[in-house]
Design an enzyme around this catalytic site. Structure first.
Site, mmCIF file in Angstrom:
data_model
loop_
_atom_site.group_PDB
_atom_site.id
_atom_site.type_symbol
_atom_site.label_atom_id
_atom_site.label_comp_id
_atom_site.label_asym_id
_atom_site.label_seq_id
_atom_site.Cartn_x
_atom_site.Cartn_y
_atom_site.Cartn_z
ATOM 1 N N GLY A 16 0.789 -1.228 0.000
ATOM 2 C CA GLY A 16 0.000 0.000 0.000
ATOM 3 C C GLY A 16 0.820 1.277 0.000
ATOM 4 O O GLY A 16 0.353 2.309 0.489
ATOM 5 N N ILE A 96 -7.221 -10.588 -11.070
ATOM 6 C CA ILE A 96 -7.737 -10.304 -12.407
ATOM 7 C C ILE A 96 -9.241 -10.085 -12.277
ATOM 8 O O ILE A 96 -9.939 -10.880 -11.637
ATOM 9 C CB ILE A 96 -7.406 -11.470 -13.369
ATOM 10 N N LEU A 97 -9.713 -8.982 -12.832
ATOM 11 C CA LEU A 97 -11.119 -8.615 -12.660
ATOM 12 C C LEU A 97 -11.949 -9.102 -13.847
ATOM 13 O O LEU A 97 -11.461 -9.153 -14.982
ATOM 14 C CB LEU A 97 -11.224 -7.099 -12.519
ATOM 15 N N ASN A 111 -5.583 2.184 -12.884
ATOM 16 C CA ASN A 111 -4.550 1.284 -12.355
ATOM 17 C C ASN A 111 -3.186 1.938 -12.549
ATOM 18 O O ASN A 111 -3.017 2.816 -13.402
ATOM 19 C CB ASN A 111 -4.585 -0.048 -13.110
ATOM 20 N N HIS A 113 0.788 0.722 -13.329
ATOM 21 C CA HIS A 113 1.533 -0.461 -13.748
ATOM 22 C C HIS A 113 3.016 -0.083 -13.824
ATOM 23 O O HIS A 113 3.361 0.953 -14.390
ATOM 24 C CB HIS A 113 1.033 -0.936 -15.118
ATOM 25 N N SER A 140 3.279 3.649 -15.462
ATOM 26 C CA SER A 140 2.167 4.205 -16.232
ATOM 27 C C SER A 140 0.880 4.150 -15.406
ATOM 28 O O SER A 140 0.568 3.120 -14.810
ATOM 29 C CB SER A 140 1.905 3.369 -17.492
ATOM 30 N N GLU A 147 -8.735 -5.876 -21.633
ATOM 31 C CA GLU A 147 -7.478 -6.589 -21.874
ATOM 32 C C GLU A 147 -6.447 -6.154 -20.837
ATOM 33 O O GLU A 147 -6.323 -4.949 -20.566
ATOM 34 C CB GLU A 147 -6.978 -6.215 -23.259
ATOM 35 N N ASP A 149 -3.718 -4.672 -18.696
ATOM 36 C CA ASP A 149 -2.753 -3.563 -18.799
ATOM 37 C C ASP A 149 -2.772 -2.891 -20.176
ATOM 38 O O ASP A 149 -1.723 -2.496 -20.705
ATOM 39 C CB ASP A 149 -1.326 -4.045 -18.476
HETATM 40 C C1 GRF Z 1 3.345 -1.194 -7.577
HETATM 41 O O1 GRF Z 1 4.589 -1.467 -8.138
HETATM 42 C C2 GRF Z 1 2.315 -1.007 -8.646
HETATM 43 O O2 GRF Z 1 2.831 -0.464 -9.825
HETATM 44 C C3 GRF Z 1 1.873 -2.413 -8.917
HETATM 45 O O3 GRF Z 1 1.867 -3.029 -7.646
HETATM 46 C C4 GRF Z 1 2.795 -2.376 -6.793
HETATM 47 C C5 GRF Z 1 2.047 -1.960 -5.569
HETATM 48 O O4 GRF Z 1 2.891 -1.455 -4.579
HETATM 49 N N1 GRF Z 1 0.596 -2.432 -9.580
HETATM 50 P P1 GRF Z 1 2.264 -0.815 -3.259
HETATM 51 O O5 GRF Z 1 1.378 -1.871 -2.635
HETATM 52 O O6 GRF Z 1 1.505 0.398 -3.650
HETATM 53 O O7 GRF Z 1 3.442 -0.508 -2.384
#
Ligand code: GRF
Length: 222
Positions: A16, A96-97, A111, A113, A140, A147, A149
């Site tokens: 988090g 996965i949703l 999201n 990524h 990003s 689909e 990401d």
């Molecule tokens: C991050 O690297 C984010 O890009 C990916 O999951 C990780 C989450 O990290 N989707 P955190 O739980 O926010 O520390």
């Protein structure tokens, strides 16, 4: 006094740290919204503690208690909709949703990524960037589409790949940028500077065809 600011719901599965960056940005009035709830599919996610420390309502919806993706997603929807969120924010949510969940939140599901999408969709992005001898990598913020990401990218930040980098050192460099771009991208949407319509982005009243770029702690001029 009733808080009339738009509401956000954040979904997490782990540490988090992005959630923390969002909490900080709300406290610093960088994001003009309120965090209505944090939901985790794992009871041991450290992010839940971060939320509780700030007095934010938390829920655990354990995917292992549901016998299908559909029933888990329906439970999520029921919980999220109590907040009537303007945005549903995935922040390290490792599930996965279903298409119906994504459809239910179309144009309000975001999201982050850890790669320069469309490069390195899916898992192990830092390892793959190193194996591919990339000279730059990054993160990003994107709209979630059916689909994996693949939704339109709102904002990206690049980092250099340095000689001697391991996946851990590279991940840490990327994560630092994530903590800047996620709150900023959310604020752009909440303030109406970026609009999402039918899975496409509009910025300054024009379609956004290339992601916005974050450089040295600010938005790079287009
Ligand atoms: C991050 O690297 C984010 O890009 C990916 O999951 C990780 C989450 O990290 N989707 P955190 O739980 O926010 O520390």
């Amino acid at each position: 006094m009733v808080d009339t600011k738009p509401s956000l719901v954040v979904l997490i599965s782990g540490s988090g740290s992005n959630l923390q960056a969002i909490i900080n940005a709300i406290e610093n009035k960088q994001i003009h919204a309120r965090l209505c709830a944090v939901i985790s599919n794992r009871a041991d996610a450290y992010g839940l503690q971060r939320a509780r420390d700030t007095g934010i309502t938390t829920y655990v919806i354990d995917h292992k208690c549901y016998n299908s993706r559909e029933s888990f997603d329906l439970a999520l929807i029921e919980c999220i909709d109590k907040c009537q969120p303007k945005l549903v924010i995935l922040a390290g949510f490792m599930r996965i949703l279903t298409a119906s969940f994504i459809q239910h939140y179309s144009d309000r599901l975001l999201n982050i990524h850890p790669s320069l999408l469309p490069k390195f969709k899916g898992l192990d992005t830092h390892k793959r960037a190193l194996e591919n001898a990339e000279t730059k990598h990054g993160a990003s913020v994107h709209i979630v589409s059916n689909e994996l990401d693949s939704g339109s990218v709102v904002l990206q930040a690049e980092v250099p790949v340095k000689s001697g980098d391991t996946k851990e050192t590279l991940a840490a460099r990327v994560l630092e940028q994530e903590h800047e771009i996620y709150p900023f991208a959310i604020s752009l949407i909440i303030d109406g500077k970026v609009k999402i319509k039918n899975n496409a982005l509009i910025y300054n009243h024009k379609p956004l065809t290339q992601p916005l770029l974050w450089q040295s702690g600010q938005l790079k001029e287009q």
